[in-house]
Design a protein around this motif. Structure first.
Motif, PDB file in Angstrom:
ATOM      1  N   GLU A   1      34.023 -12.860 -16.063  1.00 45.46           N
ATOM      2  CA  GLU A   1      34.533 -13.318 -14.777  1.00 45.46           C
ATOM      3  C   GLU A   1      33.362 -13.457 -13.806  1.00 45.46           C
ATOM      4  O   GLU A   1      32.563 -12.526 -13.639  1.00 45.46           O
ATOM      5  N   ALA A   2      33.271 -14.635 -13.199  1.00 45.44           N
ATOM      6  CA  ALA A   2      32.233 -14.872 -12.199  1.00 45.44           C
ATOM      7  C   ALA A   2      32.692 -14.294 -10.862  1.00 45.44           C
ATOM      8  O   ALA A   2      33.797 -14.578 -10.401  1.00 45.44           O
ATOM      9  N   LEU A   3      31.861 -13.465 -10.253  1.00 50.44           N
ATOM     10  CA  LEU A   3      32.192 -12.850  -8.958  1.00 50.44           C
ATOM     11  C   LEU A   3      31.085 -13.152  -7.960  1.00 50.44           C
ATOM     12  O   LEU A   3      29.902 -13.001  -8.259  1.00 50.44           O
ATOM     13  N   LEU A   4      31.507 -13.561  -6.796  1.00 51.13           N
ATOM     14  CA  LEU A   4      30.562 -14.021  -5.780  1.00 51.13           C
ATOM     15  C   LEU A   4      29.929 -12.855  -5.026  1.00 51.13           C
ATOM     16  O   LEU A   4      30.606 -11.881  -4.708  1.00 51.13           O
ATOM     17  N   ARG A   5      28.649 -12.975  -4.768  1.00 50.84           N
ATOM     18  CA  ARG A   5      27.926 -11.973  -3.976  1.00 50.84           C
ATOM     19  C   ARG A   5      27.210 -12.658  -2.825  1.00 50.84           C
ATOM     20  O   ARG A   5      26.686 -13.747  -2.975  1.00 50.84           O
ATOM     21  N   TRP A   6      27.208 -11.983  -1.679  1.00 49.13           N
ATOM     22  CA  TRP A   6      26.523 -12.520  -0.509  1.00 49.13           C
ATOM     23  C   TRP A   6      25.576 -11.459   0.035  1.00 49.13           C
ATOM     24  O   TRP A   6      26.015 -10.407   0.478  1.00 49.13           O
ATOM     25  N   ASN A   7      24.312 -11.744  -0.019  1.00 53.17           N
ATOM     26  CA  ASN A   7      23.320 -10.841   0.541  1.00 53.17           C
ATOM     27  C   ASN A   7      22.772 -11.436   1.828  1.00 53.17           C
ATOM     28  O   ASN A   7      22.034 -12.415   1.812  1.00 53.17           O
TER      29      ASN A   7
ATOM     30  N   PRO B   1      20.588 -11.205   5.370  1.00 53.37           N
ATOM     31  CA  PRO B   1      19.359 -10.516   5.768  1.00 53.37           C
ATOM     32  C   PRO B   1      19.578  -9.308   6.686  1.00 53.37           C
ATOM     33  O   PRO B   1      18.858  -8.325   6.573  1.00 53.37           O
ATOM     34  N   GLN B   2      20.560  -9.361   7.588  1.00 55.42           N
ATOM     35  CA  GLN B   2      20.801  -8.188   8.434  1.00 55.42           C
ATOM     36  C   GLN B   2      21.939  -7.308   7.924  1.00 55.42           C
ATOM     37  O   GLN B   2      21.831  -6.098   7.891  1.00 55.42           O
ATOM     38  N   MET B   3      23.026  -7.920   7.522  1.00 55.21           N
ATOM     39  CA  MET B   3      24.209  -7.137   7.136  1.00 55.21           C
ATOM     40  C   MET B   3      24.100  -6.565   5.731  1.00 55.21           C
ATOM     41  O   MET B   3      24.901  -5.724   5.335  1.00 55.21           O
ATOM     42  N   GLY B   4      23.161  -7.053   4.948  1.00 56.14           N
ATOM     43  CA  GLY B   4      23.071  -6.597   3.553  1.00 56.14           C
ATOM     44  C   GLY B   4      24.156  -7.246   2.716  1.00 56.14           C
ATOM     45  O   GLY B   4      24.565  -8.376   2.994  1.00 56.14           O
ATOM     46  N   ASN B   5      24.644  -6.523   1.718  1.00 53.34           N
ATOM     47  CA  ASN B   5      25.693  -7.090   0.866  1.00 53.34           C
ATOM     48  C   ASN B   5      27.029  -7.049   1.572  1.00 53.34           C
ATOM     49  O   ASN B   5      27.496  -5.988   1.969  1.00 53.34           O
ATOM     50  N   VAL B   6      27.641  -8.207   1.732  1.00 58.74           N
ATOM     51  CA  VAL B   6      28.971  -8.286   2.339  1.00 58.74           C
ATOM     52  C   VAL B   6      29.958  -8.494   1.201  1.00 58.74           C
ATOM     53  O   VAL B   6      29.744  -9.339   0.325  1.00 58.74           O
ATOM     54  N   SER B   7      31.028  -7.711   1.175  1.00 62.89           N
ATOM     55  CA  SER B   7      31.986  -7.785   0.073  1.00 62.89           C
ATOM     56  C   SER B   7      32.789  -9.091   0.117  1.00 62.89           C
ATOM     57  O   SER B   7      33.204  -9.537   1.192  1.00 62.89           O
ATOM     58  N   PRO B   8      33.038  -9.676  -1.054  1.00 61.35           N
ATOM     59  CA  PRO B   8      33.888 -10.873  -1.073  1.00 61.35           C
ATOM     60  C   PRO B   8      35.296 -10.600  -0.541  1.00 61.35           C
ATOM     61  O   PRO B   8      35.937 -11.503  -0.014  1.00 61.35           O
ATOM     62  N   SER B   9      35.748  -9.347  -0.651  1.00 61.36           N
ATOM     63  CA  SER B   9      37.069  -9.031  -0.081  1.00 61.36           C
ATOM     64  C   SER B   9      37.060  -9.202   1.432  1.00 61.36           C
ATOM     65  O   SER B   9      38.101  -9.390   2.048  1.00 61.36           O
ATOM     66  N   THR B  10      35.887  -9.119   2.032  1.00 66.69           N
ATOM     67  CA  THR B  10      35.764  -9.351   3.475  1.00 66.69           C
ATOM     68  C   THR B  10      35.577 -10.833   3.780  1.00 66.69           C
ATOM     69  O   THR B  10      36.268 -11.386   4.635  1.00 66.69           O
TER      70      THR B  10
ATOM     71  N   LEU C   1      23.653 -16.625  -1.475  1.00 68.43           N
ATOM     72  CA  LEU C   1      24.764 -16.383  -2.388  1.00 68.43           C
ATOM     73  C   LEU C   1      24.280 -16.301  -3.830  1.00 68.43           C
ATOM     74  O   LEU C   1      23.287 -16.919  -4.198  1.00 68.43           O
ATOM     75  N   SER C   2      25.000 -15.523  -4.617  1.00 65.04           N
ATOM     76  CA  SER C   2      24.740 -15.516  -6.051  1.00 65.04           C
ATOM     77  C   SER C   2      26.034 -15.163  -6.774  1.00 65.04           C
ATOM     78  O   SER C   2      27.001 -14.720  -6.151  1.00 65.04           O
ATOM     79  N   LEU C   3      26.040 -15.390  -8.071  1.00 67.40           N
ATOM     80  CA  LEU C   3      27.177 -14.969  -8.880  1.00 67.40           C
ATOM     81  C   LEU C   3      26.741 -13.838  -9.796  1.00 67.40           C
ATOM     82  O   LEU C   3      25.620 -13.837 -10.295  1.00 67.40           O
ATOM     83  N   VAL C   4      27.645 -12.882  -9.977  1.00 69.30           N
ATOM     84  CA  VAL C   4      27.463 -11.884 -11.031  1.00 69.30           C
ATOM     85  C   VAL C   4      28.608 -12.069 -12.014  1.00 69.30           C
ATOM     86  O   VAL C   4      29.632 -12.682 -11.668  1.00 69.30           O
ATOM     87  N   TYR C   5      28.404 -11.573 -13.226  1.00 71.36           N
ATOM     88  CA  TYR C   5      29.371 -11.828 -14.301  1.00 71.36           C
ATOM     89  C   TYR C   5      29.818 -10.518 -14.917  1.00 71.36           C
ATOM     90  O   TYR C   5      28.993  -9.721 -15.356  1.00 71.36           O
TER      91      TYR C   5
END
Ligand code: C2E
Ligand code: CA
Ligand code: CA
Ligand code: CA
Length: 278
Positions: free
Chosen positions: A57-63, A65-74, A39-43
């Motif tokens: 605004e802090a927005l969460l990111r999830w990278n 290893p297999q799925m790549g970037n998964v959207s926080p809306s998901t 997990l990481s935050l982008v601003y």
């Protein structure tokens, strides 16, 4: 999918099954995401009418290893459904506080960092007390944090919500209503809870200039907010024409790709330093 009606029922149910399986997979992977450092935050900069960055605004990111970037809306809704949201929310808070401390340490001028709080997280036990305890422990001033809540957070017991909000507000934490205009609640809550801001949902911003009535809605929301002493943040500002219209309507703050996408910590600091002072 629903439009397929009765004839599509079998297909529909097979698809649902697949979606459900995938959701379970995401949930189980999310469980380990914090520990695995995925997990990481982008601003994303939020600017005033002169283009100066006043908050982020802090927005969460999830990278993954297999799925790549998964959207926080998901994954946020799935985390809400599975009770993981509390852990995620805590991680976001700690990480954002860390960033605030870094900014202050480097003398970067920024009023506040806004954090998204899901309805379920806000309505869980002692949200306000826990949050105040964490920021005190980390030495973060309460006015350096803002909370973004959607109207869904207000749908449960309004008295309890009001109490929590009053506690936060009297401690100096500002609260914004996120995605304003898309919820189903009545407007009466606007009078009874202590708010600082409304975030005008991007759907309205995207329709600026499309026709008279879409412009009228934006104008009406801004005027109403100002009548209630609330500031308005326009979300999803992508074009100069949208910005010009919003400025003309005396919207207070602006966020969107026209100014910047959400940025990694270092890029955010560079961005702030590159914006000319007007
Ligand atoms: P949101 O709070 O409404 O965040 C704004 C979303 O709009 C972000 O999507 C942002 O990247 C995107 N955006 C910003 N400017 C523009 C623009 O000009 N055009 C367009 N088309 N989009 C723009 P993102 O980062 O994918 O986040 C989606 C949603 O996930 C957020 O919507 C929020 O509801 C949720 N979320 C994100 N991070 C967190 C978090 O830390 N905690 C919780 N509870 N929810 C979060
Ligand atoms: Ca960090
Ligand atoms: Ca938000
Ligand atoms: Ca929003």
């Amino acid at each position: 999918v629903k439009e397929r009606g009765r004839d599509g029922y079998l297909l529909y149910s097979a698809e649902m099954e697949e979606v459900a399986q995938h959701s379970l997979f995401i949930q189980s992977e999310l469980r380990g995401a914090i520990a695995a450092n995925q997990l990481s935050l982008v601003y994303q900069p939020i600017v005033d009418s002169r283009g100066q960055v006043v908050c982020a605004e802090a927005l969460l990111r999830w990278n993954h290893p297999q799925m790549g970037n998964v959207s926080p809306s998901t994954f946020i809704p799935l985390a809400e459904g599975s009770g993981l949201i509390e852990d995620l929310g805590e991680w976001v808070l700690l990480e954002a506080c860390d960033f605030i401390n870094k900014l202050h340490g480097n003398g970067v001028p920024l009023d506040a960092v806004a954090i998204n709080v899901s309805a379920r997280q806000f309505n869980q036990g002692a949200f306000a007390e826990d949050l105040l305890r964490v920021i005190e422990r980390l030495g973060v001033k309460s006015n350096a944090i803002e909370l973004e809540l959607t109207e869904y957070a207000l749908l449960s017991n309004l008295d309890v919500v009001k109490q929590a909000m009053e506690k936060l507000r009297s401690a100096g934490i500002s609260i914004a209503i996120d995605d304003f205009g898309t919820g189903y609640s009545s407007l009466s809550y606007l009078q009874s809870i202590p708010l600082a801001r409304l975030k005008l949902d991007a759907i309205f911003v995207s329709k600026i200039g499309v026709n008279e009535s879409s412009n009228a809605i934006v104008k009406a929301i801004i005027d109403m907010a100002h009548g209630l002493n609330l500031k308005v943040v326009a979300e999803g500002v992508e074009t100069q024409a949208q910005y010009d219209f919003l400025l003309q309507q005396r919207c207070d703050l602006f966020q969107g790709y026209l100014f910047s996408r959400p940025l990694k910590e270092a890029d955010f600091v560079n961005y702030i330093e590159s914006v000319p002072v007007k």
